[in-house]
Design an enzyme around this catalytic site. Sequence first.
Site, PDB file in Angstrom:
ATOM      1  N   THR A  41      80.614  89.622  43.219  1.00 53.41           N
ATOM      2  CA  THR A  41      82.023  89.290  42.982  1.00 53.41           C
ATOM      3  C   THR A  41      82.397  87.929  43.576  1.00 53.41           C
ATOM      4  O   THR A  41      83.498  87.433  43.343  1.00 53.41           O
ATOM      5  CB  THR A  41      82.956  90.377  43.540  1.00 53.41           C
ATOM      6  N   ASP A  44      62.708  91.912  44.588  1.00 52.92           N
ATOM      7  CA  ASP A  44      61.378  91.413  44.946  1.00 52.92           C
ATOM      8  C   ASP A  44      60.424  91.816  43.828  1.00 52.92           C
ATOM      9  O   ASP A  44      60.850  92.346  42.794  1.00 52.92           O
ATOM     10  CB  ASP A  44      60.949  92.003  46.304  1.00 52.92           C
ATOM     11  N   LYS A  55      79.742 102.515  53.384  1.00 50.95           N
ATOM     12  CA  LYS A  55      78.690 101.595  52.971  1.00 50.95           C
ATOM     13  C   LYS A  55      78.104 100.908  54.197  1.00 50.95           C
ATOM     14  O   LYS A  55      78.835 100.344  55.008  1.00 50.95           O
ATOM     15  CB  LYS A  55      79.241 100.536  52.008  1.00 50.95           C
ATOM     16  N   ARG A  67      87.543  94.776  54.029  1.00 51.54           N
ATOM     17  CA  ARG A  67      88.475  94.192  54.987  1.00 51.54           C
ATOM     18  C   ARG A  67      89.908  94.686  54.868  1.00 51.54           C
ATOM     19  O   ARG A  67      90.649  94.655  55.843  1.00 51.54           O
ATOM     20  CB  ARG A  67      88.406  92.658  54.877  1.00 51.54           C
ATOM     21  N   LYS A 101      70.546  95.692  48.373  1.00 50.51           N
ATOM     22  CA  LYS A 101      70.365  94.828  47.200  1.00 50.51           C
ATOM     23  C   LYS A 101      68.927  94.326  47.068  1.00 50.51           C
ATOM     24  O   LYS A 101      68.662  93.121  47.039  1.00 50.51           O
ATOM     25  CB  LYS A 101      71.323  93.635  47.261  1.00 50.51           C
ATOM     26  N   ASP A 111      73.466  99.553  51.204  1.00 49.60           N
ATOM     27  CA  ASP A 111      73.653  98.398  50.334  1.00 49.60           C
ATOM     28  C   ASP A 111      72.754  97.245  50.777  1.00 49.60           C
ATOM     29  O   ASP A 111      73.185  96.322  51.468  1.00 49.60           O
ATOM     30  CB  ASP A 111      75.134  97.994  50.393  1.00 49.60           C
TER      31      ASP A 111
END
Length: 237
Positions: free
Chosen positions: A122, A64, A32, A214, A61, A59
């Site tokens: 999340t 608009d 990603k 991570r 997102k 990614d």
Amino acid sequence: MNKPLIVALDFPSSNEALSLVSQLEIYHPFVKVGMELYYKEGPAIIEELKMKNCNIFLDLKLHDIPNTVKQAMKQLARLEVDLVNVHAAGGKVMMEAALEGLEAGSRVGRKRPKCIAVTQLTSTTENMLTEELLIHSSMETTIKLYAALAKESGLDGVVCSALEVPSIKEVCGNNFLAITPGIRNSEDNNHDQHRIVSPVQANRLGSDVIVVGRSITGAKDPHSAYLRMKSEWEGLL
């Protein structure tokens, strides 16, 4: 897609990202590329990752007005990535425009990138939803509504917490993709995410794809961490 594990390359520059990818290159990883890395390196990082035989989730997102999203998606389609996303909160017309842009920008004979919608991040809590965003339906109700709207708009799936996958599948069917970030081992720090699960839990809840950042990229031995997460995700541990 065959239940991939996507590694989130949340790094400030290509040096760190490509160093991590080189440790996983033999597995042809699905990766990603988010805002931080893409805004720093631009399309060049996409080309470098494709040269390493990576599948790519870009990614960004998008959220608009419909025409702006359509034109942006037309440009992103030309990068020939595998997966892109928008915010479902942009509404049905915007999501339909995103698909129009992807179709228009894809080369003749090549399938457009799959497009998914973010339901709620999340990092969003129930309190944030009601007190800050002034959405007075429950998290579950809101996410189910957004997922149904994304499906109605023709999108391929949604980004959601694995905790919400069963209810989304109930509303949208098993062929509607549920791509789930917020994946952690039990001993890992939650950082800024709240609705998180382990790879084993994501598997049991019915996620189609997990996104891991991570727990792999911040590990002392990313290669071993990747194999562990992958094995847990595939039910081998």
